[in-house]
Design a protein around this motif. Structure first.
Motif, mmCIF file in Angstrom:
data_model
loop_
_atom_site.group_PDB
_atom_site.id
_atom_site.type_symbol
_atom_site.label_atom_id
_atom_site.label_comp_id
_atom_site.label_asym_id
_atom_site.label_seq_id
_atom_site.Cartn_x
_atom_site.Cartn_y
_atom_site.Cartn_z
ATOM 1 N N TYR A 26 0.834 -1.189 0.000
ATOM 2 C CA TYR A 26 0.000 0.000 0.000
ATOM 3 C C TYR A 26 0.875 1.248 0.000
ATOM 4 N N ALA A 27 0.331 2.323 -0.528
ATOM 5 C CA ALA A 27 1.053 3.586 -0.589
ATOM 6 C C ALA A 27 0.442 4.573 0.400
ATOM 7 N N ILE A 28 1.057 5.717 0.506
ATOM 8 C CA ILE A 28 0.609 6.719 1.471
ATOM 9 C C ILE A 28 -0.834 7.132 1.228
ATOM 10 N N GLU A 29 -1.252 7.224 -0.047
ATOM 11 C CA GLU A 29 -2.625 7.644 -0.313
ATOM 12 C C GLU A 29 -3.642 6.614 0.177
ATOM 13 N N ASP A 30 -3.255 5.355 0.236
ATOM 14 C CA ASP A 30 -4.157 4.329 0.762
ATOM 15 C C ASP A 30 -4.463 4.578 2.236
ATOM 16 N N TYR A 31 -3.432 4.876 2.996
ATOM 17 C CA TYR A 31 -3.602 5.096 4.437
ATOM 18 C C TYR A 31 -4.340 6.403 4.717
ATOM 19 N N VAL A 32 -4.008 7.448 3.981
ATOM 20 C CA VAL A 32 -4.700 8.725 4.167
ATOM 21 C C VAL A 32 -6.172 8.582 3.788
ATOM 22 N N THR A 33 -6.452 7.891 2.699
ATOM 23 C CA THR A 33 -7.840 7.674 2.274
ATOM 24 C C THR A 33 -8.600 6.867 3.323
ATOM 25 N N LEU A 34 -7.947 5.890 3.908
ATOM 26 C CA LEU A 34 -8.589 5.096 4.963
ATOM 27 C C LEU A 34 -8.955 5.973 6.160
ATOM 28 N N VAL A 35 -8.064 6.853 6.558
ATOM 29 C CA VAL A 35 -8.335 7.746 7.685
ATOM 30 C C VAL A 35 -9.498 8.684 7.357
ATOM 31 N N VAL A 36 -9.482 9.273 6.159
ATOM 32 C CA VAL A 36 -10.567 10.181 5.763
ATOM 33 C C VAL A 36 -11.881 9.412 5.651
ATOM 34 N N PHE A 37 -11.825 8.185 5.157
ATOM 35 C CA PHE A 37 -13.038 7.363 5.078
ATOM 36 C C PHE A 37 -13.627 7.124 6.462
ATOM 37 N N TRP A 38 -12.767 6.817 7.447
ATOM 38 C CA TRP A 38 -13.272 6.583 8.795
ATOM 39 C C TRP A 38 -13.798 7.868 9.430
ATOM 40 N N LEU A 39 -13.201 9.004 9.112
ATOM 41 C CA LEU A 39 -13.766 10.276 9.556
ATOM 42 C C LEU A 39 -15.150 10.476 8.961
ATOM 43 N N LEU A 40 -15.300 10.117 7.686
ATOM 44 C CA LEU A 40 -16.605 10.194 7.023
ATOM 45 C C LEU A 40 -17.605 9.263 7.693
ATOM 46 N N ALA A 41 -17.195 8.046 7.983
ATOM 47 C CA ALA A 41 -18.096 7.078 8.619
ATOM 48 C C ALA A 41 -18.543 7.561 10.005
ATOM 49 N N ILE A 42 -17.617 8.101 10.768
ATOM 50 C CA ILE A 42 -17.957 8.628 12.095
ATOM 51 C C ILE A 42 -18.898 9.812 11.966
ATOM 52 N N ASP A 43 -18.626 10.683 11.000
ATOM 53 C CA ASP A 43 -19.477 11.850 10.776
ATOM 54 C C ASP A 43 -20.898 11.435 10.404
ATOM 55 N N VAL A 44 -21.034 10.477 9.491
ATOM 56 C CA VAL A 44 -22.367 10.029 9.073
ATOM 57 C C VAL A 44 -23.081 9.327 10.224
ATOM 58 N N LEU A 69 -16.633 13.131 1.609
ATOM 59 C CA LEU A 69 -16.862 12.203 0.506
ATOM 60 C C LEU A 69 -16.106 12.640 -0.749
ATOM 61 N N VAL A 70 -16.072 13.934 -1.011
ATOM 62 C CA VAL A 70 -15.317 14.447 -2.153
ATOM 63 C C VAL A 70 -13.836 14.116 -1.995
ATOM 64 N N VAL A 71 -13.303 14.330 -0.790
ATOM 65 C CA VAL A 71 -11.882 14.054 -0.541
ATOM 66 C C VAL A 71 -11.594 12.559 -0.689
ATOM 67 N N VAL A 72 -12.465 11.708 -0.158
ATOM 68 C CA VAL A 72 -12.284 10.259 -0.298
ATOM 69 C C VAL A 72 -12.281 9.868 -1.776
ATOM 70 N N CYS A 73 -13.160 10.461 -2.564
ATOM 71 C CA CYS A 73 -13.227 10.128 -3.993
ATOM 72 C C CYS A 73 -11.938 10.484 -4.715
ATOM 73 N N PHE A 74 -11.399 11.664 -4.472
ATOM 74 C CA PHE A 74 -10.203 12.071 -5.197
ATOM 75 C C PHE A 74 -8.957 11.346 -4.708
ATOM 76 N N LEU A 75 -8.849 11.110 -3.417
ATOM 77 C CA LEU A 75 -7.704 10.334 -2.930
ATOM 78 C C LEU A 75 -7.827 8.874 -3.361
ATOM 79 N N GLY A 76 -9.053 8.349 -3.358
ATOM 80 C CA GLY A 76 -9.276 6.984 -3.832
ATOM 81 C C GLY A 76 -8.981 6.837 -5.314
ATOM 82 N N SER A 77 -9.207 7.898 -6.076
ATOM 83 C CA SER A 77 -8.871 7.863 -7.500
ATOM 84 C C SER A 77 -7.372 7.743 -7.699
ATOM 85 N N ALA A 78 -6.594 8.346 -6.823
ATOM 86 C CA ALA A 78 -5.137 8.198 -6.906
ATOM 87 C C ALA A 78 -4.744 6.737 -6.675
#
Length: 181
Positions: A26-44, A69-78
């Motif tokens: 995994y690369a750095i964007e994978d871990y950052v995306t995971l963190v942002v995803f969990w922030l999204l999940a907690i927020d929802v 969600l926008v941030v997760v989409c763009f980091l996930g696209s990377a």
């Protein structure tokens, strides 16, 4: 119960071996995306809990969920660019003669790099010109645009890496070799 159906016992189940986790896959964007995803999940979850359990929703959760969600989409696209898993029309790569497929693959690599350069530049200009604040939180909207810019820059970096790899190997992920059948 019918006679031809036999109930399963514990002995009849086969357990699949667990995949081994290797952090180097995994690369750095994978871990950052995971963190942002969990922030999204907690927020929802917080939004759901406050609205349906407490009866009074927290105002900022909906807006933050949208931006996360926008941030997760763009980091996930990377991540998808790095793995070569974006949707592609593979017909031409698979069924055209090798030289034509390779030429088309090279053209796609060049167009992809140009697209990400343009997306990065436009996003930078948009972020630079945005002075508005978010409605429910005292954060400038330009922060979100800069995070989208980071996603575009990561996609650009990963697409350049993929293009260099394709040019060195003389192939693409989408082109079958002779051994693939």
């Amino acid at each position: 119960m019918s006679e031809d159906r036999v109930p399963h016992s514990a002995d009849t189940f086969e357990f699949l071996e667990e995949d081994e986790f290797n952090w180097r896959d995994y690369a750095i964007e994978d871990y950052v995306t995971l963190v942002v995803f969990w922030l999204l999940a907690i927020d929802v979850f917080l939004q759901f809990f406050s609205r349906y359990v407490l009866g009074s929703s927290i105002a900022w959760t909906e807006e933050m969920a949208r931006y996360l969600l926008v941030v997760v989409c763009f980091l996930g696209s990377a991540m998808a660019v790095r793995k070569g898993s974006h949707i592609a029309v593979e017909f031409f790569y698979r069924y055209m003669p090798g030289r034509v497929g390779l030429t088309m693959s090279t053209l796609v690599d060049i167009v992809r790099v140009i697209f990400f350069i343009a997306g990065s530049w436009i996003t930078y200009k948009l972020a630079d010109r945005t002075n508005a604040m978010m409605v429910s939180v005292d954060i400038p909207k330009s922060v979100i645009y800069y995070l989208v810019l980071v996603g575009f820059l990561l996609m650009l970096l990963r697409s350049i890496q993929a293009a260099i790899r394709h040019w060195r190997e003389g192939t693409s992920e989408l082109i079958f070799t002779e051994d693939d059948g």
